[in-house]
Design an enzyme around this catalytic site. Structure first.
Site, short mmCIF file in Angstrom:
data_model
loop_
_atom_site.label_atom_id
_atom_site.label_comp_id
_atom_site.label_asym_id
_atom_site.label_seq_id
_atom_site.Cartn_x
_atom_site.Cartn_y
_atom_site.Cartn_z
N LYS A 35 31.04 -16.26 26.55
CA LYS A 35 30.91 -15.25 26.52
C LYS A 35 31.39 -14.12 25.26
O LYS A 35 30.63 -13.04 24.61
CB LYS A 35 31.70 -15.41 27.15
CG LYS A 35 31.46 -15.11 29.03
CD LYS A 35 32.73 -13.89 29.59
CE LYS A 35 32.58 -14.63 30.84
NZ LYS A 35 33.88 -14.53 31.73
N THR A 122 45.64 -8.08 38.15
CA THR A 122 46.28 -8.13 39.19
C THR A 122 47.78 -9.76 39.78
O THR A 122 46.28 -11.25 39.96
CB THR A 122 45.29 -8.02 40.46
OG1 THR A 122 44.71 -7.74 40.07
CG2 THR A 122 46.36 -7.90 42.42
N PHE A 151 42.88 -0.14 37.93
CA PHE A 151 42.09 0.33 39.23
C PHE A 151 40.81 -0.09 38.95
O PHE A 151 39.97 0.71 39.71
CB PHE A 151 43.27 1.42 39.62
CG PHE A 151 44.52 1.44 39.86
CD1 PHE A 151 45.20 0.90 40.60
CD2 PHE A 151 45.61 1.64 39.11
CE1 PHE A 151 46.47 -0.02 40.93
CE2 PHE A 151 46.59 1.36 38.86
CZ PHE A 151 47.13 0.68 40.47
N LEU A 152 40.24 0.30 37.99
CA LEU A 152 39.71 0.26 37.72
C LEU A 152 37.70 -0.35 38.86
O LEU A 152 38.11 -1.59 39.08
CB LEU A 152 38.20 -0.11 36.08
CG LEU A 152 38.35 -1.93 36.31
CD1 LEU A 152 37.03 -2.28 36.71
CD2 LEU A 152 38.56 -2.13 34.54
N LYS A 206 49.45 -2.17 42.91
CA LYS A 206 47.73 -2.54 42.82
C LYS A 206 47.73 -3.26 43.98
O LYS A 206 46.16 -3.91 44.67
CB LYS A 206 48.03 -3.60 41.20
CG LYS A 206 46.12 -4.88 41.63
CD LYS A 206 45.44 -2.92 41.55
CE LYS A 206 43.87 -4.27 41.81
NZ LYS A 206 43.15 -3.20 41.29
N PHE A 251 35.49 4.93 52.39
CA PHE A 251 35.63 3.53 52.79
C PHE A 251 35.58 3.45 53.61
O PHE A 251 36.25 2.92 54.68
CB PHE A 251 37.74 2.87 51.60
CG PHE A 251 37.18 2.21 50.59
CD1 PHE A 251 36.04 2.67 49.20
CD2 PHE A 251 37.72 1.48 50.41
CE1 PHE A 251 35.91 2.26 48.48
CE2 PHE A 251 36.84 0.37 49.34
CZ PHE A 251 36.73 0.14 48.10
N ARG A 253 32.68 3.20 55.91
CA ARG A 253 31.03 3.47 56.24
C ARG A 253 31.40 1.48 57.10
O ARG A 253 31.66 0.76 56.12
CB ARG A 253 30.14 3.03 55.29
CG ARG A 253 29.45 2.90 55.46
CD ARG A 253 28.11 3.51 54.77
NE ARG A 253 28.03 2.70 53.83
CZ ARG A 253 27.62 3.01 51.78
NH1 ARG A 253 27.94 4.10 52.03
NH2 ARG A 253 27.97 2.53 51.27
N GLY A 259 33.99 -7.48 49.73
CA GLY A 259 33.67 -9.00 49.36
C GLY A 259 34.22 -8.24 47.43
O GLY A 259 34.54 -8.24 47.48
N CYS A 262 37.79 -8.85 44.09
CA CYS A 262 38.90 -8.47 44.40
C CYS A 262 40.01 -8.38 45.67
O CYS A 262 40.54 -9.32 46.28
CB CYS A 262 39.06 -7.35 44.00
SG CYS A 262 39.01 -7.16 41.65
N1 LIG Z 1 37.19 -7.26 38.38
C1 LIG Z 1 37.55 -5.86 38.63
O1 LIG Z 1 36.85 -5.38 39.18
C2 LIG Z 1 38.68 -5.65 38.51
C3 LIG Z 1 39.86 -4.73 38.98
C4 LIG Z 1 40.85 -4.69 38.88
C5 LIG Z 1 41.99 -5.84 38.90
N2 LIG Z 1 40.77 -7.27 38.47
C6 LIG Z 1 42.00 -8.56 37.50
O2 LIG Z 1 41.63 -8.73 36.49
C7 LIG Z 1 41.93 -9.67 36.48
C8 LIG Z 1 40.33 -9.98 35.91
O3 LIG Z 1 39.40 -9.83 36.80
P1 LIG Z 1 38.04 -10.68 35.96
O4 LIG Z 1 37.04 -9.60 37.17
O5 LIG Z 1 37.90 -9.61 34.26
O6 LIG Z 1 38.15 -11.54 35.74
P2 LIG Z 1 36.76 -12.53 35.04
O7 LIG Z 1 36.83 -14.12 35.76
O8 LIG Z 1 35.21 -12.04 34.50
O9 LIG Z 1 37.33 -12.96 33.85
C9 LIG Z 1 38.76 -13.61 33.49
C10 LIG Z 1 38.44 -14.01 31.93
O10 LIG Z 1 39.90 -14.67 31.44
C11 LIG Z 1 39.51 -15.53 30.88
N3 LIG Z 1 40.68 -16.31 30.22
C12 LIG Z 1 40.86 -17.69 31.15
N4 LIG Z 1 41.85 -17.87 30.40
C13 LIG Z 1 42.41 -17.39 29.45
C14 LIG Z 1 42.63 -17.55 28.34
N5 LIG Z 1 44.03 -18.09 28.30
N6 LIG Z 1 42.86 -16.50 27.12
C15 LIG Z 1 41.77 -15.62 27.68
N7 LIG Z 1 41.17 -15.87 28.20
C16 LIG Z 1 41.19 -16.69 29.08
C17 LIG Z 1 37.74 -16.45 30.84
O11 LIG Z 1 37.33 -17.10 30.50
C18 LIG Z 1 37.66 -15.45 32.13
O12 LIG Z 1 36.45 -15.00 30.73
C19 LIG Z 1 42.01 -10.30 37.80
O13 LIG Z 1 43.31 -10.16 38.03
C20 LIG Z 1 41.63 -9.52 38.23
O14 LIG Z 1 42.22 -9.01 39.98
C21 LIG Z 1 39.63 -7.01 38.17
#
Ligand SMILES: NC(=O)c1ccc[n+]([C@@H]2O[C@H](COP(=O)([O-])OP(=O)(O)OC[C@H]3O[C@@H](n4cnc5c(N)ncnc54)[C@H](O)[C@@H]3O)[C@@H](O)[C@H]2O)c1
Length: 438
Positions: A35, A122, A151-152, A206, A251, A253, A259, A262
């Site tokens: 990444k 979250t 909240f994105l 959240k 929301f 539909r 899925g 989140c």
């Molecule tokens: N994806 C969404 O749409 C979204 C929206 C709002 C909130 N969230 C919340 O945000 C958080 C992250 O979600 P995501 O979808 O981005 O997850 P993700 O799995 O895509 O990303 C998490 C990243 O954190 C990295 N990571 C893990 N341990 C680490 C450390 N010690 N130091 C640095 N990096 C580290 C991982 O390698 C990974 O790249 C979750 O709590 C999720 O619930 C996600």
């Protein structure tokens, strides 16, 4: 301001780019070398509309740089955003907070006294208080920890980050409030509401928001179950109740349900945390929300079997495999689970998706895929629409009809123009509806 973003997944990569777009000097920290190397070269490791060009643009300005996690100490900043994952713990409903704990503890070893640590992941309510205790003990001073949930929505992530509905912050101290207000100043100047809350409320906002959204989807899908046995039409029902502004039409539909990374894990994590707190019964209804949601997947598997006699040996094409359109996120995708279950029952699945076939190849190598939509439906005994990508809504059913073996489609998202598909000779089956096919 100097900003560090820890964890560069869907949330962190978007947040890092958004912070750089606001004019901050941003360092992104990520332990995954693939990444990190992709991002450093301006290549987004996932699909998110508009974020790829914004990444290239911000990299070129020099405002955004990346570092490996082991090199994080050199990232002296005024604010550190923790954006690491909180997936569902294996064998349990609870959230796995180990990544958040480890990122916070690592940071506490070298973070400056004036720096603010803002958690965006979250987390179960109570996590930040626990983290603060651990961080203070390691740092040897009162760490400025705050919780700033995100909240994105995937698909519109950058836009949501730059123009959010609201900014929610839970803090233990006023210094953190000020630093967070400064970092979001350009957004706040445009009138975005800033909600300064206590920490547990900020954490709960959240999960409560996601629980509400999941409940709304499962509500209409529960109505779909009733509609299917009573001759009613859940799509018409949703439209009719949605006119009531207290209910609203978003929301609502009916389809194969929610899925992604989140909603499913957040409602399960919420139930597990409420149980730990001795108030499990308060959110017990979320168990039903989860079950209604999962039953929609069973429904499609069962419809496919009914339609084909049995699915074994039959060619089924799944249109769309990501959990939602404009994303390649396959985490807990309803379409993916349905495809895998049908394949396990002996069907020959071919999957088409505009952007998700590369992650699909490593996630579910047992499924065949086709990049070309027309080639994907060739000789199909059954077509299932699993994700409502625009191109499926707009495809010419007559053209598809020339290629398939049997013109039967299950519309898992209730987005197809039924009359148009029927005119082209298709039998259309949809969830929550009793469509009369000639
Ligand atoms: N994806 C969404 O749409 C979204 C929206 C709002 C909130 N969230 C919340 O945000 C958080 C992250 O979600 P995501 O979808 O981005 O997850 P993700 O799995 O895509 O990303 C998490 C990243 O954190 C990295 N990571 C893990 N341990 C680490 C450390 N010690 N130091 C640095 N990096 C580290 C991982 O390698 C990974 O790249 C979750 O709590 C999720 O619930 C996600």
């Amino acid at each position: 301001m100097k900003v560090t973003v820890i964890g560069l997944g869907y949330l962190g990569a978007t947040h890092a780019v958004a912070m750089a777009e606001l004019g901050h000097e941003v360092i992104g920290i990520e332990p995954d070398p693939r990444k990190l190397s992709a991002l450093s070269q301006g290549v987004l490791p996932f699909h998110e509309p508009g974020l790829d060009t914004a990444l290239t643009k911000t990299l070129a300005t020099g405002k955004l740089t990346f570092k490996a996690a082991h090199d994080a100490e050199s990232a002296a900043s005024e604010i550190f955003f923790i954006c690491v994952g909180t997936p569902q713990r294996a064998g349990s409903d609870a959230a796995d907070t180990s990544y958040v704990i480890s990122a916070a503890e690592d940071l506490a070893r070298w973070v400056g006294r004036d720096a603010v640590v803002a958690g965006k992941s979250t987390v179960p309510v109570g996590t930040a208080a626990e983290l603060k205790k651990r961080m203070d003990a390691i740092a040897g001073f009162d760490v400025h920890l705050a919780w700033n949930p995100e909240f994105l929505r995937e698909g519109t992530a950058l836009e949501d980050s730059l123009r959010p509905d609201r900014i929610v912050v839970g803090t233990f101290d006023q210094h953190s409030v000020q630093v967070i207000k400064n970092v979001y100043a350009p957004i706040l100047e445009s009138g975005t509401p800033f909600l300064e809350l206590d920490v547990p409320t900020a954490e709960l906002v959240k999960v409560a928001a996601n629980a509400f959204l999941a409940t709304k989807i499962s509500f209409i899908n529960a109505m779909a179950e009733v509609a299917e046995v009573s001759g009613a039409d859940a799509v018409a029902l949703a439209k009719a109740i949605g006119y009531d502004e207290r209910i609203g039409n978003k929301f609502l539909r009916t389809g194969i349900g929610f899925g992604g990374g989140c909603l499913p894990k957040d409602i399960r994590g919420f139930m597990a945390r409420a149980d730990e707190l001795g108030v499990g019964s308060a959110v017990e209804f979320l168990r039903n929300v989860d079950q209604v949601n999962l039953r929609r997947r069973d429904r499609v598997v069962s419809l496919a079997n009914t339609e084909l006699g049995e699915v074994s040996g039959k060619a089924i094409t799944m249109l769309g495999i990501s959990f939602k359109p404009d994303s390649d996120d396959l985490r807990d995708s309803p379409a993916l689970e349905i495809a895998q279950r049908l394949q396990a029952q002996g069907a020959h699945l071919t999957v088409h998706d505009p952007v998700s076939l590369v992650p699909l190849a490593s996630r579910a190598p047992e499924l065949s895929s086709e990049q070309d939509l027309m080639a994907a439906v060739k000789s199909a005994d059954l077509v299932i629409l699993g994700t409502e990508w625009k191109q499926y809504r707009e495809v010419d059913p007559a053209e598809l009809g020339e290629l398939v073996k049997t013109k039967t489609v299950i519309d898992g998202r209730n987005v197809l123009d039924v009359a148009r598909w029927q005119q082209a000779g298709w039998k259309v089956i949809a969830l929550g509806r009793n469509i009369q096919n000639g």
